[in-house]
Design an enzyme around this catalytic site. Structure first.
Site, short mmCIF file in Angstrom:
data_model
loop_
_atom_site.label_atom_id
_atom_site.label_comp_id
_atom_site.label_asym_id
_atom_site.label_seq_id
_atom_site.Cartn_x
_atom_site.Cartn_y
_atom_site.Cartn_z
N HIS A 200 46.35 35.72 38.76
CA HIS A 200 46.32 34.25 38.60
C HIS A 200 45.93 33.72 37.43
CE1 HIS A 200 45.35 34.67 43.34
NE2 HIS A 200 46.66 34.45 43.01
N ASN B 39 34.60 45.30 51.99
CA ASN B 39 34.28 43.86 52.10
C ASN B 39 33.06 43.81 52.80
OD1 ASN B 39 34.24 41.13 52.67
ND2 ASN B 39 36.30 41.23 51.93
N ASN C 119 41.42 38.04 40.10
CA ASN C 119 40.37 37.32 39.36
C ASN C 119 40.65 37.09 37.92
OD1 ASN C 119 38.79 38.08 41.65
ND2 ASN C 119 37.88 39.61 40.66
N ARG D 65 32.99 27.82 33.64
CA ARG D 65 33.29 29.18 34.21
C ARG D 65 33.53 30.14 33.20
NH1 ARG D 65 37.85 28.73 38.45
NH2 ARG D 65 37.48 30.85 38.25
N CYS E 172 54.60 22.71 24.78
CA CYS E 172 55.52 23.83 24.53
C CYS E 172 55.24 25.12 25.11
CB CYS E 172 55.06 24.01 22.93
SG CYS E 172 53.86 24.80 22.44
N GLY F 290 36.69 43.05 47.90
CA GLY F 290 36.33 41.75 47.65
C GLY F 290 37.18 40.62 47.68
N GLU G 299 32.24 41.72 54.94
CA GLU G 299 32.61 41.28 56.50
C GLU G 299 34.14 41.70 56.62
OE1 GLU G 299 31.46 37.47 55.74
OE2 GLU G 299 33.51 36.79 55.02
N SER H 113 38.97 37.81 50.58
CA SER H 113 39.12 37.21 51.87
C SER H 113 40.50 37.30 52.49
CB SER H 113 38.80 35.72 51.97
OG SER H 113 39.41 34.94 50.99
N CYS I 160 30.28 46.05 47.42
CA CYS I 160 31.25 46.99 46.76
C CYS I 160 30.63 47.86 45.74
CB CYS I 160 32.42 46.44 46.42
SG CYS I 160 32.29 45.22 45.11
C1 BJW Z 1 32.47 41.03 48.73
C2 BJW Z 1 31.06 40.93 48.13
C3 BJW Z 1 30.74 42.30 47.68
C4 BJW Z 1 31.45 39.05 48.55
N1 BJW Z 1 31.16 43.29 47.99
N2 BJW Z 1 32.99 42.07 49.26
C5 BJW Z 1 52.65 31.34 52.68
C6 BJW Z 1 52.15 30.72 53.49
C7 BJW Z 1 51.10 29.71 53.63
C8 BJW Z 1 50.87 29.18 52.30
C9 BJW Z 1 51.46 29.83 51.29
C10 BJW Z 1 52.24 30.85 51.34
N3 BJW Z 1 52.58 31.31 49.86
C11 BJW Z 1 52.01 30.35 49.38
C12 BJW Z 1 51.18 29.20 49.73
C13 BJW Z 1 50.46 28.48 49.39
C14 BJW Z 1 49.17 28.99 48.67
C15 BJW Z 1 48.36 29.58 49.64
O1 BJW Z 1 48.16 30.73 49.81
N4 BJW Z 1 47.47 28.83 50.36
C16 BJW Z 1 46.75 29.49 51.60
C17 BJW Z 1 45.64 28.17 51.72
C18 BJW Z 1 47.40 29.55 52.73
N5 BJW Z 1 49.62 29.74 47.54
C19 BJW Z 1 49.96 29.29 46.13
O2 BJW Z 1 49.86 28.13 46.15
C20 BJW Z 1 50.23 30.28 45.34
N6 BJW Z 1 51.35 30.00 44.66
C21 BJW Z 1 52.63 30.25 45.30
O3 BJW Z 1 52.66 31.14 46.09
O4 BJW Z 1 53.68 29.53 44.79
C22 BJW Z 1 55.05 29.63 45.59
C23 BJW Z 1 54.82 28.44 46.65
C24 BJW Z 1 53.98 27.61 46.56
C25 BJW Z 1 53.73 26.86 47.97
C26 BJW Z 1 54.42 27.08 49.08
C27 BJW Z 1 54.85 28.35 49.03
C28 BJW Z 1 55.39 29.14 47.90
C29 BJW Z 1 49.22 30.26 44.06
C30 BJW Z 1 47.93 30.61 44.45
C31 BJW Z 1 47.06 30.53 43.32
C32 BJW Z 1 45.37 30.58 43.84
N7 BJW Z 1 44.65 30.32 42.78
C33 BJW Z 1 43.17 30.52 42.91
C34 BJW Z 1 42.30 29.44 41.99
C35 BJW Z 1 42.64 29.60 40.65
C36 BJW Z 1 42.03 30.59 40.05
C37 BJW Z 1 40.55 30.26 39.46
O5 BJW Z 1 40.32 29.05 39.27
O6 BJW Z 1 39.59 30.88 39.35
O7 BJW Z 1 42.83 31.73 42.92
S1 BJW Z 1 42.60 30.06 44.64
C38 BJW Z 1 41.54 31.28 44.70
O8 BJW Z 1 41.61 31.95 45.97
C39 BJW Z 1 41.55 31.94 43.40
C40 BJW Z 1 41.30 33.42 43.90
O9 BJW Z 1 42.16 34.20 43.03
C41 BJW Z 1 41.98 33.43 45.30
C42 BJW Z 1 41.45 34.23 46.12
O10 BJW Z 1 40.10 34.22 46.57
P1 BJW Z 1 39.14 35.69 46.99
O11 BJW Z 1 39.15 36.33 45.37
O12 BJW Z 1 39.66 36.26 47.92
O13 BJW Z 1 37.76 35.03 47.02
P2 BJW Z 1 37.16 34.47 48.52
O14 BJW Z 1 35.88 33.58 48.11
O15 BJW Z 1 38.15 33.69 49.32
O16 BJW Z 1 36.84 35.80 49.24
C43 BJW Z 1 35.84 36.56 48.55
C44 BJW Z 1 35.50 37.87 49.47
O17 BJW Z 1 34.59 38.77 48.93
C45 BJW Z 1 35.01 37.50 50.81
O18 BJW Z 1 35.83 38.13 51.81
C46 BJW Z 1 33.53 38.22 50.76
O19 BJW Z 1 33.13 38.49 52.14
C47 BJW Z 1 33.84 39.35 49.86
N8 BJW Z 1 32.73 39.61 49.15
N9 BJW Z 1 30.78 39.65 47.88
C48 BJW Z 1 32.12 43.30 48.74
N10 BJW Z 1 29.39 42.22 46.99
ZN ZN Z 2 52.19 23.18 22.14
#
Ligand code: BJW
Ligand code: ZN
Length: 267
Positions: free
Chosen positions: A123, A240, A106, A70, A134, A214, A242, A216, A258
């Site tokens: 993130h 978005n 992102n 990546r 460390c 952009g 959708e 979800s 977008c």
């Molecule tokens: C277009 C387009 C175009 C395409 N034009 N649009 C409360 C309730 C329930 C669960 C939780 C909660 N609080 C925390 C949680 C747990 C968890 C979570 O949310 N789980 C869910 C499954 C519910 N959250 C966490 O663990 C977070 N930590 C936290 O809150 O700690 C405290 C805690 C922990 C546990 C429980 C409670 C509290 C940390 C979240 C870290 C997310 N990390 C990631 C991966 C790491 C980054 C990496 O490697 O790159 O981050 S997950 C992944 O999803 C990534 C993204 O940043 C993130 C969001 O995704 P994104 O960007 O929305 O992508 P897509 O693919 O989902 O959507 C793309 C969109 O674009 C679509 O809608 C398309 O239609 C659109 N699109 N082309 C316009 N051209």
């Molecule tokens: Zn170190």
């Protein structure tokens, strides 16, 4: 231009403190796969499986191969018209004594490369490492990040993990630490950086217009930011391809790529 777009542009013309929330969809047209879209698989793995502390503990080589791939993709692509419109909008408003804050989920650095200055990376970043011993955080843009990962990061489903020994994975160079480095990325179940979260929360509480581009809107805590802005009766516009989980909360929804819709709204 439709009436909704005209109305949102009017709102923006009087706004003084604008919050722009972005997700992977903003970089999709640059060639960076989204998480839950068709390009979301690397080899046979869901990105959401690899982006976990459990996956890193079980197989640090596999997770580094994924992130190295990546890093390579992100460093080869270019910011698109949506990143550019956002960056130019920030410059224009700053000149007028106003504020624009970009809160991005992102990790690809494309907002900054387009010229945005006020970016909060919720993130983390593909181009930062953190030491598992460390906690030292460093910027690192070297590709490959270590010799052992050279040519080992192909995304094809038939490629197996190279099982690189941990001693040959990226190691901490600070003093004589030598600890195993990990990507400085917030994985599932991990807490977000408090300082960054506080700044984002402050914008959620004070902005007078908001764009959500952009994403979800399913990953917390980011997913609740724009609905909380809308709860204060502040205009929120979603851009978005959708409808999303959060669409029902927002005054405006601009459907389409977008690069077209955000550019129309901001220029
Ligand atoms: C277009 C387009 C175009 C395409 N034009 N649009 C409360 C309730 C329930 C669960 C939780 C909660 N609080 C925390 C949680 C747990 C968890 C979570 O949310 N789980 C869910 C499954 C519910 N959250 C966490 O663990 C977070 N930590 C936290 O809150 O700690 C405290 C805690 C922990 C546990 C429980 C409670 C509290 C940390 C979240 C870290 C997310 N990390 C990631 C991966 C790491 C980054 C990496 O490697 O790159 O981050 S997950 C992944 O999803 C990534 C993204 O940043 C993130 C969001 O995704 P994104 O960007 O929305 O992508 P897509 O693919 O989902 O959507 C793309 C969109 O674009 C679509 O809608 C398309 O239609 C659109 N699109 N082309 C316009 N051209
Ligand atoms: Zn170190």
């Amino acid at each position: 231009m439709n009436n909704a777009m005209k109305s949102f542009k009017d709102t923006l013309s009087t706004a003084k403190n604008v919050l722009i929330l972005s997700g992977s969809g903003v970089s999709a047209e640059s060639g960076v796969p989204t998480f839950r879209g068709s390009g979301g698989l690397w080899r046979t793995y869901q990105a959401t499986y690899l982006a976990t502390p459990q996956a890193f503990k079980a197989n640090p080589s596999l997770v580094w191969e994924f992130y190295e791939y990546r890093r390579d993709v992100a460093s080869k692509v270019h910011p698109n018209k949506a990143h550019e419109a956002i960056a130019n909008f920030e410059k224009k408003l700053v000149k007028e004594g106003k504020n624009v804050t970009i809160v991005t989920q992102n990790v690809d650095g494309l907002h900054q490369r387009a010229g945005s200055n006020n970016v909060l990376e919720l993130h983390g970043s593909l181009f930062k490492t953190r030491c598992t011993e460390c906690d030292n955080i460093e910027v690192n843009r070297t590709i490959p990040i270590c010799p052992a990962l050279e040519g080992k990061c192909a995304p094809d489903p038939d490629v197996m993990s190279s099982d690189i020994p941990v001693e040959e994975l990226p190691r901490c160079q600070k003093n004589s630490c030598g600890g195993l480095l990990r990507p400085h990325i917030v994985w599932f179940g991990e807490s977000l950086d408090e300082e960054i979260l506080d700044k984002a929360e402050k914008m959620v509480e004070t902005c007078d217009a908001c764009l959500i581009v952009g994403t979800s809107s399913i990953i917390y805590p980011a997913a609740m930011f724009a609905p909380r802005v809308a709860e204060r009766s502040v205009p929120v516009a979603e851009f978005n391809l959708e409808d999303t989980e959060a669409t029902k909360h927002f005054q405006y929804h601009f459907r389409g790529p977008c690069t077209v819709t955000v550019t129309e709204a901001l220029t």
